[in-house]
Design a protein around this motif. Structure first.
Motif, PDB file in Angstrom:
ATOM      1  N   SER A 117       0.835  -1.196   0.000  1.00  8.68           N
ATOM      2  CA  SER A 117       0.000   0.000   0.000  1.00  8.68           C
ATOM      3  C   SER A 117       0.869   1.245   0.000  1.00  8.68           C
ATOM      4  O   SER A 117       1.899   1.273   0.677  1.00  8.68           O
ATOM      5  CB  SER A 117      -0.881   0.033   1.252  1.00  8.68           C
ATOM      6  OG  SER A 117      -1.662  -1.116   1.335  1.00  8.68           O
ATOM      7  N   SER A 141       2.146   4.737   1.264  1.00  7.01           N
ATOM      8  CA  SER A 141       2.147   5.211   2.645  1.00  7.01           C
ATOM      9  C   SER A 141       1.705   6.663   2.731  1.00  7.01           C
ATOM     10  O   SER A 141       1.699   7.385   1.739  1.00  7.01           O
ATOM     11  CB  SER A 141       3.539   5.061   3.260  1.00  7.01           C
ATOM     12  OG  SER A 141       4.389   6.063   2.764  1.00  7.01           O
ATOM     13  N   SER A 142       1.372   7.080   3.918  1.00  5.78           N
ATOM     14  CA  SER A 142       0.933   8.457   4.152  1.00  5.78           C
ATOM     15  C   SER A 142       2.092   9.444   4.110  1.00  5.78           C
ATOM     16  O   SER A 142       1.873  10.641   4.117  1.00  5.78           O
ATOM     17  CB  SER A 142       0.214   8.546   5.499  1.00  5.78           C
ATOM     18  OG  SER A 142       1.098   8.171   6.527  1.00  5.78           O
ATOM     19  N   ARG A 159       5.574   7.512   0.233  1.00  8.01           N
ATOM     20  CA  ARG A 159       6.235   6.365  -0.414  1.00  8.01           C
ATOM     21  C   ARG A 159       5.252   5.690  -1.347  1.00  8.01           C
ATOM     22  O   ARG A 159       4.101   5.468  -1.002  1.00  8.01           O
ATOM     23  CB  ARG A 159       6.714   5.359   0.628  1.00  8.01           C
ATOM     24  CG  ARG A 159       7.866   5.863   1.429  1.00  8.01           C
ATOM     25  CD  ARG A 159       8.410   4.754   2.287  1.00  8.01           C
ATOM     26  NE  ARG A 159       9.457   5.271   3.140  1.00  8.01           N
ATOM     27  CZ  ARG A 159       9.794   4.766   4.289  1.00  8.01           C
ATOM     28  NH1 ARG A 159       9.170   3.700   4.747  1.00  8.01           N
ATOM     29  NH2 ARG A 159      10.756   5.282   5.004  1.00  8.01           N
ATOM     30  N   VAL A 203       8.366  -3.257   6.374  1.00  5.86           N
ATOM     31  CA  VAL A 203       6.968  -2.845   6.422  1.00  5.86           C
ATOM     32  C   VAL A 203       6.189  -3.750   7.367  1.00  5.86           C
ATOM     33  O   VAL A 203       6.571  -4.884   7.622  1.00  5.86           O
ATOM     34  CB  VAL A 203       6.315  -2.860   5.017  1.00  5.86           C
ATOM     35  CG1 VAL A 203       7.022  -1.897   4.076  1.00  5.86           C
ATOM     36  CG2 VAL A 203       6.297  -4.248   4.430  1.00  5.86           C
ATOM     37  N   MET A 249       0.337  -3.415   5.797  1.00  4.36           N
ATOM     38  CA  MET A 249       0.632  -2.640   4.589  1.00  4.36           C
ATOM     39  C   MET A 249       0.690  -3.526   3.348  1.00  4.36           C
ATOM     40  O   MET A 249       0.853  -3.031   2.236  1.00  4.36           O
ATOM     41  CB  MET A 249       1.957  -1.900   4.757  1.00  4.36           C
ATOM     42  CG  MET A 249       1.941  -0.887   5.884  1.00  4.36           C
ATOM     43  SD  MET A 249       3.547  -0.122   6.128  1.00  4.36           S
ATOM     44  CE  MET A 249       3.626   0.905   4.657  1.00  4.36           C
TER      45      MET A 249
END
Length: 70
Positions: free
Chosen positions: A16, A18-19, A22, A57, A61
């Motif tokens: 996924s 990232s906030s 990335r 990770v 994720m």
């Protein structure tokens, strides 16, 4: 501590985004890592073929990668 990893070494998964900016995408599991504490989820060292570095990770994720066409 029991080994509760959902995924295996060599498995290709979807990471996924990232906030923190990335990018996501398809990655391969390189190593299984323990959770930092018993109350946290397992971690994985993963590698994308599009990047030269590996990432660590959390299991949440990752998800099963969509089947590739062709």
């Amino acid at each position: 501590m029991s080994d509760s990893h959902k995924y295996k070494i060599g498995q290709r998964l979807e990471l996924s985004p990232s906030s923190v900016g990335r990018a996501g995408g398809v990655v391969e599991v390189v190593r299984l890592l323990p959770a930092m504490r018993d109350d946290l989820e397992p971690q994985y060292r993963v590698k994308s073929h599009a990047e030269s570095h590996e990432r660590v990770v959390q299991e949440s994720m990752l998800s099963l990668a969509a089947a590739r066409a062709g």
